[in-house]
Scaffold this motif. Sequence first.
Motif, mmCIF file in Angstrom:
data_model
loop_
_atom_site.group_PDB
_atom_site.id
_atom_site.type_symbol
_atom_site.label_atom_id
_atom_site.label_comp_id
_atom_site.label_asym_id
_atom_site.label_seq_id
_atom_site.Cartn_x
_atom_site.Cartn_y
_atom_site.Cartn_z
ATOM 1 N N VAL A 654 0.843 -1.199 0.000
ATOM 2 C CA VAL A 654 0.000 0.000 0.000
ATOM 3 C C VAL A 654 0.880 1.252 0.000
ATOM 4 N N ASP A 715 -6.193 0.785 1.315
ATOM 5 C CA ASP A 715 -6.536 0.466 -0.082
ATOM 6 C C ASP A 715 -8.014 0.765 -0.325
ATOM 7 N N MET A 720 -7.662 2.670 -3.938
ATOM 8 C CA MET A 720 -6.471 2.350 -4.725
ATOM 9 C C MET A 720 -6.702 1.196 -5.700
#
Length: 827
Positions: A654, A715, A720
């Motif tokens: 991440v 995330d 993301m």
Amino acid sequence: MIRFDRILTLLTHLVFSTLPGLAQSPPIIIELRAPAYPLVTLDPNTSAWSFSNNLYDDAVRHWSGKSFPLLGVLKVDGVAYRFLGKEEIELVPIAKMGEHAEWSAKYTVQEPPKNWVSLHFADAHWKTGSAPFGTLDKEPNSKTDWQEPKIWVRREVILKEDLVGKPVYLEFTHDDDAIMYVNGIEVANTGQATGKNRRVKLSEEVVKTLKKGKNIVAGYCYNRVANGFFDFGIFTEKKNSVFFTKEAVQKSANVQATQTNYIFDCGPVELSVSFIAPVFLDNLDLVARPVNYLAYEVKSRDGKKHNIELYLEASTNWALNSPLQDAVISQYKAGNLQYVKTGSKSQEILGKKGDDLRIDWGYFYMAAEANKTKSAIGNGVALRSQFLKNQTFSSSDQGKQIVLTQKFSTEEHYSDKILIGYDDIYSIQYFGKNLRPYWNRNENSSIEKQFELAHKEFVQLKEDCDQFDAELWNTAKRTGGDAYAALCALAYRQAIAAHKLVEAPNGDLLWLSKENDSNGSIGTVDITYPSAPLFLYYNPELAKALMNHIFYYSESRRWTKPFAAHDIGTYPIGNGQTYGGDMPVEESGNMLILAYAIARMEKNAEYAEKHWDVLTTWTDYLVEYGLDPENQLCTDDFAGHFAHNANLSAKAIVGIASYGYLAEMLGKKEVSQKYISIAKDMASKWKSMAADGDHYKLTFDKPGTWSQKYNLVWDKLLNMNIFDKSIFTTEVNYYLTKQNEYGLPLDNRRAYTKTDWIMWSATMADDKDTFQKFINPVYKFMNETTDRVPMSDWVYTDKLVRSGFKARAVVGGYFIKMLEEKIHKQK
């Protein structure tokens, strides 16, 4: 079953109606019985709490547990009702602890025979050492170096007389587990926990063994990881008079984000008391202002006129590390306010660093409107006696107490306030430079100016506090439910009070944490990471201020390693990392993720661009070493070193993705595509490496294990799309099968957990109902725990005790669910 439907009832009592301009709408009641109630919360040094259900059941205490005596008494028609604090039992040392006087004992680090605790055990072959025992390189107050995991100590205590019939106490400090014995009888067993100055009253059976001549106090301590420390002593009560024996009757206690409200019956009148800290994170002057309020209202319950006198007494402890230090006291008038003041005689500015310490430089103040207030200083016994007898105070600068009184009569209601504050003169040493507190960063203010501002602005600030508390409650309730809202309200001041705001010589804003009840580090990155959601939500400038010192540390070349530092020192001295071990993947991932979170909140990546070279170095480190981390610590360092940590790997991935998306925001298209592609490839490999049927493993090399993958939450929050979304569903469903009565364990190894990480793991759920299934057990723990300390974040899930830690900033991480809503609304 917790009645959350009863939480949102209205409180009609607490309306300061005689002060013009105050909001007339009553506040919300939060029925959470807090483990400890925040009272005065300025910073890590001036952080005072009530550790009991009733405000008068115990002394007011510093977050560390040391006494910060604050006595409040309301005299109604000549009858005194104590509503705040307790006249503490004064202890006389029989065998002092090492923090007050060095003592020697026999000790061994090799397991002894079972009878090692007995009075007549032969210990001549044991080593002799001076207490406290501890890891000298990490615990500077230690006298004898203890590096091994376990230690057994036998202390000989010679008594001049029998102690039968006397109240006797054992006091001890331990890091970590401890078992204590007196003349062969076990008197304390902490289990897996740390503790500072724990006090145990010895039973009559034990006291009967304390005879004239030789006695043995024995102790065992097991240091599981990092710092070790062990110290103990024996005390008895000093006989003295207790004056305020009659207690008010507490009717309610109600913790809001910025205020803690109490209601009492004091005979024919009702007393409402609020401890108020108007710390609105978008107003740095208020965040830094070193003044809180004790506001009160008295109402006649019978419609008759009553003569009232308020008595508020504090001790010199507020400005001392140890009550045995010499102090000065004084009283004076300045502007519109009457002051009482105390501080240490030595005034060694920034002279101490460490965890279990209290400030002993600068000055503590109480103040109130001069034309309504009388002050006194001196000996507490004399001052209390004079107050009860309606005698004129005879002040003396030789005592340890400072007092303010206010006298009035009412047949309806009357309101007023006392201001409580601290001037630390210098707050932080930052790479060799002593820094003023933020409120005096330009050296053009004074503590009296700050008190005058607080006095003049009180009415408006009280209205603002009421409005803010209601808004926080409503937002948290909407996003996470009643239990979540109650925990966020309690977390708010705790998280803020574990920081100090200063300005660096280069103009950087510094919001420096103290790693409370751990190792006392300053500006710890893996304290910043979990606490950041609170500051990201309310003011990204403070989120940057959590990181500026780490960027400066690397960019100035004081820190030359290719990954982020853990800290910049031991509070309040920030001259360079003092923690014994690095956390390369942990801290680099933390900094990268938060840099992207700031960019998302501000809708630009200017802050990241300013530090691009260092961020690039850290990202490349994660690319090389992050997928399958070698044997190293992560933020859950109490669990020890271990390799192939799947959750740590997720953080690295991440973090790399964060760098890629920052590059995208900065128009660096090729860089962005490269690193987002790397992150997605690593995430695909992660899924294969961590897969273990219906869940994902704790470490890649150990099937049949599991852990909370709380790092994945970013995330989801930041959209993301690096990890397969099925991972989130799989993990959350599996976690629901692993919950205990008081929460979700951190992993399969032990029953303890971290409450901040539960909040993050729960936020990975797609719906509010599932989120609440994780939060309600945490609420239940906090509401029922027997450990009465400012909220612990490291607790057991199968019993109502903490494993360690208290009063830490990481509870700012509770706000991650609110942050999720705010980020997604910005899309």
